[in-house]
Scaffold this active site. Structure first.
Site, PDB file in Angstrom:
ATOM      1  N   GLY A  41       4.220 -15.992   6.330  1.00  0.00           N
ATOM      2  CA  GLY A  41       3.387 -16.138   7.254  1.00  0.00           C
ATOM      3  C   GLY A  41       4.215 -14.807   8.262  1.00  0.00           C
ATOM      4  O   GLY A  41       4.918 -15.741   8.146  1.00  0.00           O
ATOM      5  N   ARG A  77       0.512  -1.292   0.348  1.00  0.00           N
ATOM      6  CA  ARG A  77       0.019  -0.120   0.158  1.00  0.00           C
ATOM      7  C   ARG A  77       0.999   1.288  -0.002  1.00  0.00           C
ATOM      8  O   ARG A  77       0.384   2.484  -0.204  1.00  0.00           O
ATOM      9  CB  ARG A  77      -0.991   0.066   1.119  1.00  0.00           C
ATOM     10  CG  ARG A  77      -1.915  -0.644   1.002  1.00  0.00           C
ATOM     11  CD  ARG A  77      -3.098  -0.665   1.984  1.00  0.00           C
ATOM     12  NE  ARG A  77      -2.968  -2.026   2.890  1.00  0.00           N
ATOM     13  CZ  ARG A  77      -2.808  -2.365   4.113  1.00  0.00           C
ATOM     14  NH1 ARG A  77      -4.155  -0.750   4.933  1.00  0.00           N
ATOM     15  NH2 ARG A  77      -2.670  -3.282   4.701  1.00  0.00           N
ATOM     16  N   ALA A  87      30.940  43.368   0.031  1.00  0.00           N
ATOM     17  CA  ALA A  87      29.296  43.643  -0.710  1.00  0.00           C
ATOM     18  C   ALA A  87      30.649  42.577  -2.522  1.00  0.00           C
ATOM     19  O   ALA A  87      30.946  43.502  -2.940  1.00  0.00           O
ATOM     20  CB  ALA A  87      29.220  44.017  -0.959  1.00  0.00           C
ATOM     21  N   ASN A 124      36.092  29.746  -7.706  1.00  0.00           N
ATOM     22  CA  ASN A 124      37.202  27.879  -7.439  1.00  0.00           C
ATOM     23  C   ASN A 124      37.295  27.477  -8.832  1.00  0.00           C
ATOM     24  O   ASN A 124      37.990  26.408  -8.907  1.00  0.00           O
ATOM     25  CB  ASN A 124      36.638  27.352  -5.989  1.00  0.00           C
ATOM     26  CG  ASN A 124      35.211  27.558  -6.134  1.00  0.00           C
ATOM     27  OD1 ASN A 124      34.616  28.017  -7.889  1.00  0.00           O
ATOM     28  ND2 ASN A 124      34.800  26.287  -6.157  1.00  0.00           N
TER      29      ASN A 124
HETATM   30  C1  UD1 Z   1      -0.156  -8.956  11.805  1.00  0.00           C
HETATM   31  C2  UD1 Z   1      -1.146  -9.889  13.270  1.00  0.00           C
HETATM   32  C3  UD1 Z   1      -2.602  -9.329  13.524  1.00  0.00           C
HETATM   33  C4  UD1 Z   1      -2.083  -8.322  14.638  1.00  0.00           C
HETATM   34  C5  UD1 Z   1      -0.870  -7.207  13.106  1.00  0.00           C
HETATM   35  C6  UD1 Z   1      -0.409  -5.845  13.828  1.00  0.00           C
HETATM   36  C7  UD1 Z   1      -0.572 -12.284  12.257  1.00  0.00           C
HETATM   37  C8  UD1 Z   1      -1.381 -13.244  11.875  1.00  0.00           C
HETATM   38  N1  UD1 Z   1      -1.209 -11.723  12.210  1.00  0.00           N
HETATM   39  O1  UD1 Z   1      -1.173  -8.914  11.300  1.00  0.00           O
HETATM   40  O2  UD1 Z   1      -3.206  -9.873  14.822  1.00  0.00           O
HETATM   41  O3  UD1 Z   1      -3.123  -6.957  14.648  1.00  0.00           O
HETATM   42  O4  UD1 Z   1       0.204  -7.733  12.566  1.00  0.00           O
HETATM   43  O5  UD1 Z   1       0.002  -5.197  12.551  1.00  0.00           O
HETATM   44  O6  UD1 Z   1       0.511 -11.998  12.744  1.00  0.00           O
HETATM   45  N2  UD1 Z   1       5.654 -10.452   7.815  1.00  0.00           N
HETATM   46  C9  UD1 Z   1       7.025 -11.290   7.417  1.00  0.00           C
HETATM   47  N3  UD1 Z   1       6.816 -12.340   6.739  1.00  0.00           N
HETATM   48  C10 UD1 Z   1       5.666 -12.984   6.362  1.00  0.00           C
HETATM   49  C11 UD1 Z   1       4.545 -11.842   6.539  1.00  0.00           C
HETATM   50  C12 UD1 Z   1       4.758 -11.159   7.659  1.00  0.00           C
HETATM   51  O7  UD1 Z   1       7.812 -11.554   7.903  1.00  0.00           O
HETATM   52  O8  UD1 Z   1       5.973 -13.926   5.588  1.00  0.00           O
HETATM   53  C13 UD1 Z   1       6.077  -9.112   8.187  1.00  0.00           C
HETATM   54  C14 UD1 Z   1       5.793  -8.400   7.869  1.00  0.00           C
HETATM   55  O9  UD1 Z   1       6.349  -7.409   7.016  1.00  0.00           O
HETATM   56  C15 UD1 Z   1       5.032  -7.015   8.630  1.00  0.00           C
HETATM   57  C16 UD1 Z   1       4.590  -8.115  10.086  1.00  0.00           C
HETATM   58  O10 UD1 Z   1       4.952 -10.004  10.064  1.00  0.00           O
HETATM   59  O11 UD1 Z   1       5.774  -6.403  10.170  1.00  0.00           O
HETATM   60  C17 UD1 Z   1       3.473  -8.847  10.678  1.00  0.00           C
HETATM   61  O12 UD1 Z   1       2.766  -8.400   8.780  1.00  0.00           O
HETATM   62  P1  UD1 Z   1       1.692  -8.288   8.416  1.00  0.00           P
HETATM   63  O13 UD1 Z   1       1.420  -8.769   7.032  1.00  0.00           O
HETATM   64  O14 UD1 Z   1       1.344  -7.474   7.926  1.00  0.00           O
HETATM   65  O15 UD1 Z   1      -0.061  -8.835   9.330  1.00  0.00           O
HETATM   66  P2  UD1 Z   1      -0.939  -8.627  10.011  1.00  0.00           P
HETATM   67  O16 UD1 Z   1      -2.169  -9.015   8.455  1.00  0.00           O
HETATM   68  O17 UD1 Z   1      -1.239  -6.514   9.555  1.00  0.00           O
END
Ligand code: UD1
Ligand code: MG
Length: 506
Positions: free
Chosen positions: A82, A17, A384, A390
């Protein structure tokens, strides 16, 4: 003995986003990247090890971490399957075998070290297997909801996509900041499944496993919920940036700095301000800028990585990588480029540009000048309209001006050139050769005056008419020397032709 602490920062997601070529966690507010803010907060815990899990745009993220946050281990998550999978990758790379594990996301830039210390203290005191930092938000859309049982323990975190209507109505959300007992986390991670609406391995499902294992999960509600807010798009980034700035400005006011207009004052996190500094409206203090006691800054000043001395006064100025001495005066409308060093009580005045220029104590460049690649000794005054030429078109050269030099207006110093202590240069001079100490150098020729030039060369014009009226009234300029000529070549003009005017004197 205190328990070991391992911190895993999840930074592998893509941040779609933001619609940016720059990965989300590298977007900055307050002069620091989002991941940098989180890592700085983590430092307050003095953890035994920190692992950053990277994936999307990993070259950029790794490069940034290596430059700004040395001492951090990096784990690569090849596919973003995830948060549970990311934590597993991070834990494996950490080499940790016991103690606690704190998992956080990399996009909560207002999070403070104080909050993390408070959270980890609660986690340890309660001797929990899992603790969650939570917040209550007016609009919980998109967040995992905290489902509590009787007695207040957390029974589950339900993700938005998987939540029932009843669960979606819960205002308490998962911040994404969770603490675990390492043994429990290591046993839970391989047991996570991905049979959910996103087909992802949810770290949050560890809470259900804890309940099944008969271990308890604590939820700690943070009142200052903005610390748990992430910036997912540039609108949220700006809102968090403004709030961060509001907090920084407030902190400085409480520390003894006068800020006339907090809303138009922007101060980066690494800036340092002395007591009784006064900041007028529309000021940006950026990078590693430091301002000494009693200095007066503004209005309309942008300083990036500058050091300003005590009692200095800087008005309507842009300066980068420059030093402004104690009690010095800069502006209005000055541009200090990298390498400018202005001595104590020196002056860089209106419409002056400087670059790689060392201007000594009490030395002044008050008006309309360019000073590039130069050294100016103490107490010298540059007239002034002076230009330090340079650049010869191929190379840059240095100009050295001694102490107590008096340079006339509209002088051009053609580098490389040296002017000795106590020397002077006449107005309008072109200084190409070194000037010895105490000498006066002048290159502009004597003035040549061609009488009745307007009447003869500009006959019929308003100029000629004005001249004729003055002549009729008998107006003369006392002491004017004239060449007596009535003809002038097309290439000449008033004020040129030193040889002719010398002839008129003979
Ligand atoms: C996640 C939480 C949610 C929480 C929210 C807070 C889970 C399943 N959900 O949701 O409960 O309210 O954050 O902001 O954990 N990331 C990785 N690798 C991955 C996926 C994600 O490094 O495979 C990192 C992302 O870069 C990010 C963080 O984990 O910094 C959270 O991931 P994101 O996909 O934003 O999770 P949300 O859906 O926001
Ligand atoms: Mg998120």
């Amino acid at each position: 003995m205190t328990r070991e602490l391992t911190v895993i920062v999840l930074a592998a997601g893509n941040g779609k986003r933001m619609k940016s070529k720059t990965p989300k966690v590298l977007h900055t507010i307050g002069g620091r990247s989002m991941v940098g803010h989180v890592l700085t907060a983590v430092e307050a815990l003095q953890p035994d090890r920190v692992v950053a899990v990277v994936g999307h745009a990993r070259e950029q993220v790794i490069g940034h971490l290596e430059q700004h946050h040395t001492g951090i281990a990096i784990a690569v998550q090849e596919e973003q399957l995830g948060t549970g999978h990311a934590a597993r990758v991070g834990l494996a790379a950490s080499g940790a075998t016991s103690g606690d594990v704190l998992v956080l996301t990399a996009d909560t830039p207002l999070l403070t070290g104080e909050t993390l210390v408070w959270f980890m203290e609660h986690h340890r005191e309660a001797n929990r297997s899992v603790s969650i930092l939570t917040a209550e938000v007016p609009d919980p859309t998109g967040y995992g909801r905290i489902v509590r049982g009787e007695g207040g323990d957390v029974r589950a975190i339900v993700e938005e996509k998987d939540a029932s209507a009843e669960e979606r109505a819960i205002a308490e959300i998962n911040s994404g900041i969770l603490a675990f007992d390492l043994d429990f986390l290591a046993s839970a991670l391989p047991r996570l499944g991905n049979a959910n609406a996103s087909a992802e391995y949810y770290l949050t499902d560890a809470v259900k496993l804890a309940a099944a294992d008969g271990v308890r999960t604590g939820g700690y509600l943070l009142a200052d919920r903005i610390q748990t807010e992430g910036a997912n798009d540039r609108v949220q980034l700006a809102a968090l940036g403004r709030e961060l700035n509001r907090r920084i400005v407030e902190r400085w006011m409480r520390a003894g700095v006068t800020v006339i207009d907090p809303a138009s004052t922007w101060i980066h996190v690494d800036v340092d301000l002395g007591q009784d500094v006064t900041i007028l409206p529309d000021v940006q203090l950026l990078g590693a800028t430091s301002i000494g006691e009693d200095a007066l800054i503004g209005p309309d000043v942008t300083l990036t990585d500058c050091e300003v001395g005590a009692g200095a006064h800087v008005v309507r100025t842009q300066a980068t990588l420059s030093v402004i001495g104690d009690g010095a005066d800069v502006g209005p409308f000055a541009h200090l480029r990298p390498g400018t060093v202005l001595g104590a009580r020196g002056k860089i005045g209106g419409f002056v540009e400087t670059k790689n220029a060392e201007i000594g104590e009490g030395a002044k460049v008050p008006h309309l000048s360019y000073v590039g690649d130069a050294t100016i000794g103490e107490m010298s005054n540059i007239g002034a309209g002076t230009i330090f030429a340079n650049y010869d078109g191929v190379k840059k050269h240095h100009t050295t001006i001694g102490a107590h030099v008096r340079s006339g207006s509209n002088v051009t110093f053609v580098a490389p050139v040296t002017v000795g202590d106590g020397a002077g240069t006449g107005a309008g001079s072109l200084i190409r050769q070194d000037v010895p100490p105490g000498a006066m150098a002048m290159s502009a020729g004597p003035q040549r005056v061609i009488e009745d030039w307007a009447q003869t060369r500009r006959a019929g014009t308003a100029m000629a008419e004005a001249a004729a009226r003055a002549a009729a009234e008998g107006v003369l300029v006392a002491g004017a020397q004239t060449s007596g000529e009535h003809e002038e070549s097309h290439t000449g003009g008033p004020g040129v032709g030193a040889a002719d005017s010398r002839r008129s004197e003979s």
